[in-house]
Structure formats: structure tokens, C-alpha cells
Design a protein around this motif. Structure first.
Motif: not given
Length: 217
Positions: A159-161, A171-172, A176-177, A184-187
Motif C-alpha cells: 500500500e505504501k508503494e 493512474s490506476n 498496475a502496469v 482491479y487489485t490496484v483499485e
């Protein structure tokens, strides 16, 4: 090497000339236009598609905050640096909510301008060091008054990262990339971060990162 194309918006001609002279000392910068008020700045930003707009706050016809709102909606690839004499958080919050990437104090402009343009041209936020220090001191004072521990410790390493990458303007999908995760995981991580830190908007998230010096200048 591609030059960074810059639009200057300030209602004082002497300020515009000073900024232009300072910017054009660097071969990698090109000043492509000047605007005398916010309305002209919004029009020229759409016409010229600059990489960076340096925007005064107080201008006739349309102020710098409203002009920034229009520019960032119409030209999301254009980064706006607010040039202001005000260091209190209310102005910074309004600037971030309008979509500005940078907030530069006029008193420090001569020292920080080059670095600010470089950073926001990469899509990352920049704030005058004085602003960052003020926010940190306010935050620490609030924490002491409430007798709270460091809320940052509530976050997991992942989460800190993600918090840092989001605060840097990604962006999300970008996050993710970068981290080889699904969007979805990032969101999901983003939602948990906001809940744990009691943040309610992207602006809150950036301000938190500035206060905690997670964003490095």
C-alpha cells in the motif's frame, strides 16, 4: 532532443518577460506563448497544446484557478504550475482540485522554476519546498494535539508503494502496469489506503504525500 513547450500566463508584462528570460536560458525549454488573463490562457492552451503552463493565480476576466480547471479538462496532457504569493493550504487545495501539477511560490520562483518545469513535464507533482515543510509542520502539530501515532504505519508495504505512485500522478492503470498487478487489485488497494488514512479525494492523497515527504523534491 524534444523541447518542453511552455505557455506563460500572467497579467503583468514585466513578470512574463522575466519568466521568459529565465526559461529561455535553458536549451531544452521553448516558450510558445504568453497570455495576459485566464481566458486567453485557456484559449492559447487549447490552440498551442503546450507541455507546461505557468499560471498566475490572480488575473482579470478568468482567475488562474478557473483557467487551470478548463485547461486540465480540455488538455489532460498539459501540466499546470500555479505561481502564487500565497503559502496557506487553502490555495494549494484549490489548485490541486483544479488539476494543477505544481505550486510554486513567487518568492522562490527564481530558484525553483527550472526544477518545477522539469518535474511537471514528466507528469509528476512539484511544490515549493517551503510549502512542503509548512504542510509537514501542520500535520505533525495536528498529530501531537490528537495524541495519534503515525497513520502511515497502518499501511502495508504494498500500500505504501502504491500510495507513492498515485501521489506522483500515475493512474490506476499505470500503477498496475508498473507493479505487474491487475487494475482491479490496484483499485482495491487504493480504496483501503483512502479508508485507513481517512482521505476522501485524489487531492487529499497528494497533500498527505507532501506532508509526509513521500514525494521527493
Amino acid at each position: 532532443m524534444k523541447k518542453t513547450r511552455i505557455l506563460i500566463a500572467d497579467d503583468h508584462g514585466i513578470v512574463r518577460r522575466g519568466l521568459r528570460l529565465q526559461l529561455e536560458q535553458h536549451d531544452n525549454f521553448e516558450v510558445v506563448g504568453e497570455a495576459e488573463d485566464g481566458r486567453e490562457a485557456a484559449r492559447l492552451a487549447e490552440e498551442l497544446s503546450p507541455d507546461v503552463v505557468i499560471m498566475d493565480v490572480a488575473m482579470p476576466n478568468l482567475n488562474g484557478i478557473q483557467a487551470t480547471t478548463q485547461i486540465t479538462k480540455r488538455n489532460p496532457k498539459t501540466s499546470v504550475i500555479i505561481l502564487s504569493m500565497y503559502s496557506d493550504e487553502s490555495y494549494l487545495t484549490r489548485a490541486l482540485a483544479a488539476g494543477a501539477k505544481g505550486y510554486l511560490l513567487k518568492d522562490n520562483a527564481e530558484v525553483d522554476l527550472y526544477r518545477a518545469v522539469q518535474v511537471v513535464a514528466q507528469g509528476k507533482p512539484f511544490f515549493s519546498p517551503v510549502i512542503a515543510n509548512t504542510l509537514l509542520e501542520d500535520y505533525m502539530r495536528q498529530m501531537q494535539q490528537r495524541g495519534l501515532d503515525d497513520s502511515y504505519d497502518l499501511l502495508t508495504d504494498r500500500e505504501k508503494e502504491i500510495l507513492q505512485l498515485l501521489a506522483e500522478g500515475k493512474s490506476n492503470k499505470d500503477v498496475a502496469v508498473d507493479l505487474n498487478l491487475s487494475t482491479y487489485t490496484v483499485e482495491t488497494h487504493r480504496t483501503r489506503i483512502m479508508q485507513k488514512l481517512d482521505l476522501h479525494s485524489a487531492t487529499d492523497l497528494v497533500l498527505y504525500a507532501v506532508r509526509k515527504k513521500i514525494i521527493v523534491f
